[in-house]
Design an enzyme around this catalytic site. Structure first.
Site, PDB file in Angstrom:
ATOM      1  N   TYR A  59       0.851  -1.186   0.000  1.00 61.63           N
ATOM      2  CA  TYR A  59       0.000   0.000   0.000  1.00 61.63           C
ATOM      3  C   TYR A  59       0.889   1.239   0.000  1.00 61.63           C
ATOM      4  CZ  TYR A  59      -3.896  -3.017   1.574  1.00 61.63           C
ATOM      5  OH  TYR A  59      -4.851  -3.989   1.687  1.00 61.63           O
ATOM      6  N   SER A 215     -22.522   3.717   0.362  1.00 59.69           N
ATOM      7  CA  SER A 215     -22.452   4.886   1.238  1.00 59.69           C
ATOM      8  C   SER A 215     -22.986   6.066   0.447  1.00 59.69           C
ATOM      9  CB  SER A 215     -21.015   5.148   1.692  1.00 59.69           C
ATOM     10  OG  SER A 215     -20.244   5.662   0.623  1.00 59.69           O
TER      11      SER A 215
END
Length: 334
Positions: A59, A215
């Site tokens: 990451y 969301s």
């Protein structure tokens, strides 16, 4: 803020908070991120009682682990369960170049993670994907040696199928399988989840909010940054995104009637699937974490669960969860 309860992860794992914090988005995987906001979010998660923090050595090409080290510098290491994925190969231009889970590579990746995280052990260590050129027994066996040496406490896996899960568990106890699981990604229910439960392996579910789809964060978006992972995901492209947002709209109506947000309803649904399933929420800001934690207070009736699943039928989701070349790397999809 709600104090988060803890449960044992699988039959042999550590006690972890009922929801965990996923740190991937803090290193640019979903577009620009801010270190100060990210660190504040990690602190907010720990202050709420969460102890599970999930990262990957790839990451941000190490940025994420270094960020976590900074965030934890004034915290007790014993209060945190660090879950680390390894094995993904990246190019300097950000390209994905496969996976390496050879025993020598396992030891190499771990050494760098320990340094970047500033710790002497990883709580849960897992290959990010199955390396098709390396028997899973060899990879798990190499991590088991690191467990014996004290550098790793527990072994996890990520995105593997039921058969691989059985082979791995025959070598060493596996505490959890990290895999995508949400209202619109329910493929594990057929074989993987029953196998995990048979073996006493917990599920750390990522993508519970489907990378923001479940969301309010995408309702007014017409495009995504080129470096945003979602810009290359079929579910977020063209007519697929339009169709999927219609499903989210139906879920939003149920959420409004309940007086909660879409994200909270999606998290509550995942929590209701079993105490052995631990949602890992990818928040980048404290307000998103606070929103997620509030889902722990939502108790859904059987009728409400039925209504939620009817509003978002899994077989009506448009587009795969990864691009074709990445789907081909997933042992869990075979």
């Amino acid at each position: 803020m709600i104090e988060i309860a803890k449960h044992r992860l699988g039959d042999t794992g550590p006690a972890v908070s009922r929801i965990g914090l996923g740190a991937m988005g803090m290193s640019g995987m979903y577009g620009a991120a801010d270190d100060a906001n990210s660190i504040a979010t990690i602190h907010a998660a720990l202050d709420s009682g969460a102890n599970l923090i999930d990262t990957g050595d790839f990451y941000g090409m190490g940025h994420n682990e270094s960020l976590i080290r900074t965030a934890l510098s004034e915290r007790s290491r014993d209060d945190v369960v660090l879950s680390v994925k390894f094995g993904a190969l990246r190019g300097p231009d950000g390209d994905w170049n496969g996976f390496d889970a050879r025993p020598a590579a396992v030891r190499n990746f771990l050494t760098y993670s320990l340094q970047r995280l500033g710790t002497d052990h990883i709580d849960i260590y897992r290959p990010a994907r199955l390396d098709p050129t390396v028997p899973i027994e060899d990879t798990v066996g190499a991590i088991a040696e690191l467990v014996q040496a004290g550098y790793v406490r527990h072994i996890g896996l990520s995105e593997v199928g039921a058969a691989t899960l059985k082979r791995a568990a025959a070598v060493h106890p596996i505490v959890d399988l990290q895999i995508e699981y949400s209202l619109i990604s329910r493929g594990i229910e057929d074989a993987i989840l029953p196998t995990a439960r048979e073996l006493g392996i917990g599920i750390t579910a990522y993508g519970v909010l489907s990378r923001g789809l479940l969301s309010d964060s995408l309702l007014d978006r017409t495009s995504l940054e080129a470096r945003d992972f979602r810009a290359h995901s079929p579910r977020f492209q063209g007519e697929n995104l339009t169709a999927n947002l219609r499903l989210v709209g139906a879920l939003a109506e149920l959420a409004e009637r309940r007086g909660v947000t879409v994200a909270q309803l999606a998290i509550a649904w995942a929590l209701a699937q079993g105490s052995d399933i631990v949602p890992v929420i990818g928040a980048r800001r404290t307000e998103r974490w606070t929103e997620a934690v509030a889902a722990l207070d939502i108790q859904l009736s059987r009728d409400e669960l039925t209504a939620i699943e009817a509003a978002v039928p899994a077989d009506e989701v448009a587009g795969d969860r990864y691009a074709a070349e990445q789907m081909a790397m997933l042992d869990s999809e075979r």
